[in-house]
Design a protein around this motif. Sequence first.
Motif, PDB file in Angstrom:
ATOM      1  N   THR A 209       0.859  -1.179   0.000  1.00  0.00           N
ATOM      2  CA  THR A 209       0.000   0.000   0.000  1.00  0.00           C
ATOM      3  C   THR A 209       0.899   1.235   0.000  1.00  0.00           C
ATOM      4  O   THR A 209       1.848   1.318   0.777  1.00  0.00           O
ATOM      5  CB  THR A 209      -0.893  -0.007   1.260  1.00  0.00           C
ATOM      6  OG1 THR A 209      -1.650  -1.223   1.265  1.00  0.00           O
ATOM      7  CG2 THR A 209      -1.820   1.187   1.291  1.00  0.00           C
TER       8      THR A 209
ATOM      9  N   LYS B 126      -1.968   4.839   2.513  1.00  0.00           N
ATOM     10  CA  LYS B 126      -1.904   4.374   3.900  1.00  0.00           C
ATOM     11  C   LYS B 126      -2.160   5.527   4.872  1.00  0.00           C
ATOM     12  O   LYS B 126      -2.902   5.378   5.844  1.00  0.00           O
ATOM     13  CB  LYS B 126      -0.539   3.733   4.151  1.00  0.00           C
ATOM     14  CG  LYS B 126      -0.392   3.082   5.488  1.00  0.00           C
ATOM     15  CD  LYS B 126       0.877   2.259   5.577  1.00  0.00           C
ATOM     16  CE  LYS B 126       2.094   3.083   5.282  1.00  0.00           C
ATOM     17  NZ  LYS B 126       3.334   2.400   5.592  1.00  0.00           N
TER      18      LYS B 126
ATOM     19  N   ASP C  42      -4.734  -9.130   9.573  1.00  0.00           N
ATOM     20  CA  ASP C  42      -4.167  -8.574   8.340  1.00  0.00           C
ATOM     21  C   ASP C  42      -4.039  -9.714   7.333  1.00  0.00           C
ATOM     22  O   ASP C  42      -3.156 -10.554   7.451  1.00  0.00           O
ATOM     23  CB  ASP C  42      -2.804  -7.944   8.662  1.00  0.00           C
ATOM     24  CG  ASP C  42      -2.182  -7.197   7.490  1.00  0.00           C
ATOM     25  OD1 ASP C  42      -2.795  -7.142   6.402  1.00  0.00           O
ATOM     26  OD2 ASP C  42      -1.066  -6.676   7.667  1.00  0.00           O
TER      27      ASP C  42
ATOM     28  N   PHE D 286      -8.351  -6.396   7.812  1.00  0.00           N
ATOM     29  CA  PHE D 286      -7.849  -5.673   6.647  1.00  0.00           C
ATOM     30  C   PHE D 286      -7.378  -6.706   5.635  1.00  0.00           C
ATOM     31  O   PHE D 286      -6.664  -7.638   5.997  1.00  0.00           O
ATOM     32  CB  PHE D 286      -6.684  -4.748   7.028  1.00  0.00           C
ATOM     33  CG  PHE D 286      -6.120  -4.010   5.843  1.00  0.00           C
ATOM     34  CD1 PHE D 286      -6.680  -2.808   5.445  1.00  0.00           C
ATOM     35  CD2 PHE D 286      -5.062  -4.523   5.114  1.00  0.00           C
ATOM     36  CE1 PHE D 286      -6.183  -2.124   4.340  1.00  0.00           C
ATOM     37  CE2 PHE D 286      -4.556  -3.852   4.013  1.00  0.00           C
ATOM     38  CZ  PHE D 286      -5.113  -2.646   3.625  1.00  0.00           C
TER      39      PHE D 286
ATOM     40  N   ASP E 216      -5.686  -7.010   1.638  1.00  0.00           N
ATOM     41  CA  ASP E 216      -5.124  -6.400   0.442  1.00  0.00           C
ATOM     42  C   ASP E 216      -4.776  -7.526  -0.539  1.00  0.00           C
ATOM     43  O   ASP E 216      -3.614  -7.848  -0.746  1.00  0.00           O
ATOM     44  CB  ASP E 216      -3.878  -5.586   0.807  1.00  0.00           C
ATOM     45  CG  ASP E 216      -3.279  -4.862  -0.384  1.00  0.00           C
ATOM     46  OD1 ASP E 216      -3.902  -4.842  -1.468  1.00  0.00           O
ATOM     47  OD2 ASP E 216      -2.176  -4.314  -0.231  1.00  0.00           O
TER      48      ASP E 216
ATOM     49  N   TYR F   7      -4.546  -7.669  -7.007  1.00  0.00           N
ATOM     50  CA  TYR F   7      -5.506  -6.940  -7.826  1.00  0.00           C
ATOM     51  C   TYR F   7      -6.147  -7.837  -8.883  1.00  0.00           C
ATOM     52  O   TYR F   7      -7.156  -7.482  -9.470  1.00  0.00           O
ATOM     53  CB  TYR F   7      -4.848  -5.727  -8.476  1.00  0.00           C
ATOM     54  CG  TYR F   7      -4.805  -4.493  -7.594  1.00  0.00           C
ATOM     55  CD1 TYR F   7      -5.236  -4.521  -6.275  1.00  0.00           C
ATOM     56  CD2 TYR F   7      -4.335  -3.290  -8.086  1.00  0.00           C
ATOM     57  CE1 TYR F   7      -5.206  -3.394  -5.472  1.00  0.00           C
ATOM     58  CE2 TYR F   7      -4.290  -2.142  -7.301  1.00  0.00           C
ATOM     59  CZ  TYR F   7      -4.737  -2.207  -5.990  1.00  0.00           C
ATOM     60  OH  TYR F   7      -4.706  -1.083  -5.204  1.00  0.00           O
TER      61      TYR F   7
ATOM     62  N   GLU G 291      -8.758  -3.516   0.359  1.00  0.00           N
ATOM     63  CA  GLU G 291      -8.064  -2.659  -0.603  1.00  0.00           C
ATOM     64  C   GLU G 291      -8.153  -3.329  -1.965  1.00  0.00           C
ATOM     65  O   GLU G 291      -7.889  -4.524  -2.094  1.00  0.00           O
ATOM     66  CB  GLU G 291      -6.601  -2.453  -0.209  1.00  0.00           C
ATOM     67  CG  GLU G 291      -5.875  -1.520  -1.154  1.00  0.00           C
ATOM     68  CD  GLU G 291      -4.450  -1.202  -0.738  1.00  0.00           C
ATOM     69  OE1 GLU G 291      -3.752  -0.536  -1.528  1.00  0.00           O
ATOM     70  OE2 GLU G 291      -4.028  -1.604   0.353  1.00  0.00           O
ATOM     71  N   HIS G 292      -8.553  -2.550  -2.974  1.00  0.00           N
ATOM     72  CA  HIS G 292      -8.704  -3.115  -4.311  1.00  0.00           C
ATOM     73  C   HIS G 292      -8.492  -2.038  -5.360  1.00  0.00           C
ATOM     74  O   HIS G 292      -8.366  -0.846  -5.044  1.00  0.00           O
ATOM     75  CB  HIS G 292     -10.083  -3.783  -4.470  1.00  0.00           C
ATOM     76  CG  HIS G 292     -11.237  -2.879  -4.178  1.00  0.00           C
ATOM     77  ND1 HIS G 292     -11.812  -2.066  -5.138  1.00  0.00           N
ATOM     78  CD2 HIS G 292     -11.935  -2.650  -3.032  1.00  0.00           C
ATOM     79  CE1 HIS G 292     -12.811  -1.386  -4.596  1.00  0.00           C
ATOM     80  NE2 HIS G 292     -12.908  -1.715  -3.312  1.00  0.00           N
TER      81      HIS G 292
ATOM     82  N   SER H 259      -5.851   3.051  -5.924  1.00  0.00           N
ATOM     83  CA  SER H 259      -6.354   2.147  -4.889  1.00  0.00           C
ATOM     84  C   SER H 259      -7.662   2.648  -4.302  1.00  0.00           C
ATOM     85  O   SER H 259      -7.903   3.847  -4.213  1.00  0.00           O
ATOM     86  CB  SER H 259      -5.338   2.035  -3.742  1.00  0.00           C
ATOM     87  OG  SER H 259      -4.157   1.431  -4.177  1.00  0.00           O
TER      88      SER H 259
ATOM     89  N   PHE I 101     -10.261   1.788  -0.863  1.00  0.00           N
ATOM     90  CA  PHE I 101     -10.547   1.080   0.377  1.00  0.00           C
ATOM     91  C   PHE I 101     -12.060   1.003   0.509  1.00  0.00           C
ATOM     92  O   PHE I 101     -12.727   2.040   0.564  1.00  0.00           O
ATOM     93  CB  PHE I 101      -9.969   1.809   1.599  1.00  0.00           C
ATOM     94  CG  PHE I 101      -8.477   1.900   1.588  1.00  0.00           C
ATOM     95  CD1 PHE I 101      -7.694   0.767   1.779  1.00  0.00           C
ATOM     96  CD2 PHE I 101      -7.847   3.124   1.401  1.00  0.00           C
ATOM     97  CE1 PHE I 101      -6.306   0.858   1.778  1.00  0.00           C
ATOM     98  CE2 PHE I 101      -6.469   3.220   1.402  1.00  0.00           C
ATOM     99  CZ  PHE I 101      -5.694   2.076   1.583  1.00  0.00           C
TER     100      PHE I 101
END
Length: 178
Positions: free
Chosen positions: A24, A29, A49, A115, A117, A120, A149-150, A171, A173
Amino acid sequence: MRIISGTYKGKRLTAPKNLPVRPTTDFAKEALFNILRHRIDFHNSSLLDLFAGTGNISYEFASRGTEDITAVDMHYGCVKYINSIAEELSFQISTVKADVKKYLNSKHRSFDVVFADPPYAFTPEDLQKMVEKIFNNDLLNSEGIVIIEHTKHTDLSHVVNFKEARRYGGSVFSFFEI
């Protein structure tokens, strides 16, 4: 990468170049943590995470006082790096080397913040299934928040428990709550 705030504010960390990660950005962030500082008490929160990668998000929580952190990643090098930084900085981060999809299929304890991430390349359907598993397997405490996150090309507003999305560069969120 650097730690934005807290005990280790400004600390620069350099991850090995061979890790399969897309950390990130500091810009995204910092924006995320500006939102979170008004929503959670870092000292009394727990963090899960997922797709932890370099541990970037875990370190931010730990630097702000979170002592109950579990970081999950399937890559041995990522888990090894997170463990080394956690030891170096005396952060309370437990690591789990596991495929996140498989990890979410089994019952674990619940957390205040989840969270994720993911790569993608995850499809919107993959992301929706992941969010549903988090809620269906009770991984989130009743007052908790899920943050995914995407890429900016993905819209998750139709997914159950969606609250809002915030875009920072490429990004996004997406936030989910019970």
